[in-house]
Scaffold this motif. Structure first.
Motif, PDB file in Angstrom:
ATOM      1  N   TYR A  67       0.853  -1.191   0.000  1.00  0.00           N
ATOM      2  CA  TYR A  67       0.000   0.000   0.000  1.00  0.00           C
ATOM      3  C   TYR A  67       0.888   1.239   0.000  1.00  0.00           C
ATOM      4  O   TYR A  67       1.861   1.321   0.751  1.00  0.00           O
ATOM      5  N   ARG A  68       0.533   2.206  -0.837  1.00  0.00           N
ATOM      6  CA  ARG A  68       1.318   3.442  -0.946  1.00  0.00           C
ATOM      7  C   ARG A  68       0.379   4.636  -0.993  1.00  0.00           C
ATOM      8  O   ARG A  68      -0.781   4.521  -1.375  1.00  0.00           O
ATOM      9  N   LEU A  69       0.910   5.780  -0.581  1.00  0.00           N
ATOM     10  CA  LEU A  69       0.116   7.006  -0.609  1.00  0.00           C
ATOM     11  C   LEU A  69      -0.172   7.434  -2.036  1.00  0.00           C
ATOM     12  O   LEU A  69       0.676   7.289  -2.923  1.00  0.00           O
ATOM     13  N   THR A  70      -1.348   7.995  -2.256  1.00  0.00           N
ATOM     14  CA  THR A  70      -1.677   8.569  -3.555  1.00  0.00           C
ATOM     15  C   THR A  70      -1.082   9.974  -3.664  1.00  0.00           C
ATOM     16  O   THR A  70      -0.545  10.518  -2.695  1.00  0.00           O
ATOM     17  N   GLU A  71      -1.209  10.559  -4.841  1.00  0.00           N
ATOM     18  CA  GLU A  71      -0.576  11.860  -5.100  1.00  0.00           C
ATOM     19  C   GLU A  71      -1.030  12.930  -4.116  1.00  0.00           C
ATOM     20  O   GLU A  71      -0.232  13.742  -3.648  1.00  0.00           O
ATOM     21  N   ARG A  72      -2.324  12.925  -3.783  1.00  0.00           N
ATOM     22  CA  ARG A  72      -2.847  13.944  -2.862  1.00  0.00           C
ATOM     23  C   ARG A  72      -2.161  13.859  -1.508  1.00  0.00           C
ATOM     24  O   ARG A  72      -1.798  14.886  -0.906  1.00  0.00           O
ATOM     25  N   LEU A  73      -1.950  12.647  -1.016  1.00  0.00           N
ATOM     26  CA  LEU A  73      -1.318  12.493   0.286  1.00  0.00           C
ATOM     27  C   LEU A  73       0.203  12.586   0.204  1.00  0.00           C
ATOM     28  O   LEU A  73       0.856  12.874   1.207  1.00  0.00           O
ATOM     29  N   LEU A  74       0.762  12.378  -0.980  1.00  0.00           N
ATOM     30  CA  LEU A  74       2.189  12.667  -1.148  1.00  0.00           C
ATOM     31  C   LEU A  74       2.447  14.161  -0.940  1.00  0.00           C
ATOM     32  O   LEU A  74       3.484  14.553  -0.399  1.00  0.00           O
ATOM     33  N   ALA A  75       1.494  15.000  -1.373  1.00  0.00           N
ATOM     34  CA  ALA A  75       1.619  16.447  -1.141  1.00  0.00           C
ATOM     35  C   ALA A  75       1.577  16.743   0.350  1.00  0.00           C
ATOM     36  O   ALA A  75       2.313  17.608   0.843  1.00  0.00           O
ATOM     37  N   ARG A  76       0.738  16.018   1.086  1.00  0.00           N
ATOM     38  CA  ARG A  76       0.692  16.211   2.541  1.00  0.00           C
ATOM     39  C   ARG A  76       1.998  15.763   3.177  1.00  0.00           C
ATOM     40  O   ARG A  76       2.495  16.413   4.109  1.00  0.00           O
ATOM     41  N   GLN A  77       2.573  14.659   2.691  1.00  0.00           N
ATOM     42  CA  GLN A  77       3.859  14.219   3.237  1.00  0.00           C
ATOM     43  C   GLN A  77       4.934  15.275   2.992  1.00  0.00           C
ATOM     44  O   GLN A  77       5.769  15.541   3.861  1.00  0.00           O
ATOM     45  N   ALA A  78       4.909  15.890   1.796  1.00  0.00           N
ATOM     46  CA  ALA A  78       5.882  16.943   1.506  1.00  0.00           C
ATOM     47  C   ALA A  78       5.712  18.122   2.451  1.00  0.00           C
ATOM     48  O   ALA A  78       6.700  18.698   2.927  1.00  0.00           O
ATOM     49  N   ARG A  79       4.458  18.494   2.766  1.00  0.00           N
ATOM     50  CA  ARG A  79       4.218  19.588   3.718  1.00  0.00           C
ATOM     51  C   ARG A  79       4.691  19.191   5.113  1.00  0.00           C
ATOM     52  O   ARG A  79       5.260  20.018   5.843  1.00  0.00           O
TER      53      ARG A  79
END
Length: 245
Positions: A67-79
């Motif tokens: 399981y991996r984060l989708t693009e929307r949550l990748l943006a949250r990880q970057a923040r």
């Protein structure tokens, strides 16, 4: 006034999300996420149900049992990563200002703009007028901001420290930060408790306005909290990797 630290319990979804947000790259097999859930007494079936629902909601994608984060949550990880080491620049006294152009907007548009402005660490002076000191290194702003706002820079005629204090609850943020700092210093022995404290610190750092030093109250705890958290997180990650191995 000293704040009593209250930590909200983590649901199965919160455990999965916090684990993947803190993992680089943000992808883990289901069995590893189940083992993290077990730290909190969460049954395997409950974790797997949460995974299925998160895939259906577009939070995760699943491939070959991983399981991996989708693009929307990748943006949250970057923040989240940026909140641990914010990218700032010397402040020359100017402020970013974003003014909404339209008199009326649909509720989804208002909600999308509010979410984007919060991520950019701007505060709302009044309905449709957002601002902050121009001390952050900016990439391109989200399309929702350019689509709804006129962007300006300016200098307030009033005391900028008073303006900052009116826009953000700096005293409240500092109290919570000091309580979290004390929790990190206590070094809880239980891995689940460490995980919960870690998640609380990261949520709090996301809400830090990251103001220039001249606008901060004396003895601002932001950098101390970040420094202490880095040591805490290094130990936590090592323990967590051993647990899920």
């Amino acid at each position: 006034m000293k704040e009593t630290l209250s930590l909200r319990p983590l649901t199965a979804r919160s455990v999965v999300l916090s684990t993947l947000l803190g993992h680089h790259p943000p992808a883990l097999p289901a069995r590893a996420l189940v083992r993290v859930g077990a730290l909190f007494g969460t049954a395997e079936g409950t974790v797997r149900t949460a995974l299925t629902r998160m895939v259906a909601a577009g939070d995760l994608e699943q491939r070959d049992g991983t399981y991996r984060l989708t693009e929307r949550l990748l943006a949250r990880q970057a923040r989240q990563d940026d909140s641990r080491a914010p990218h700032t620049r010397p402040w020359d006294g100017t402020w970013e200002i974003a003014v909404v152009r339209a008199e009326r907007r649909p509720a989804p548009d208002r909600a999308a703009l509010r979410q984007a402005m919060t991520a950019l660490r701007l505060a709302e002076l009044r309905e449709g007028c957002w601002l902050r000191p121009a001390n952050l290194v900016r990439a391109d702003r989200p399309a929702v901001v350019a689509g709804q706002c006129t962007l300006l820079t300016g200098v307030p005629e009033e005391d900028p420290s008073a303006l900052a204090a009116a826009l953000w609850d700096l005293a409240g943020w500092a109290r919570r930060a000091r309580a979290l700092e004390a929790a990190l210093a206590d070094r809880p022995g239980d891995l689940a408790e460490r995980f919960t404290v870690s998640a609380a610190v990261l949520r709090h750092l996301l809400s830090d306005p990251v103001l220039p030093p001249p606008l901060l109250p004396a003895d601002w705890p932001g950098e101390r909290l970040r420094s202490r958290y880095e040591d805490f997180d290094r130990d936590l990650r090592a323990l967590l990797l051993r647990h899920i191995a």
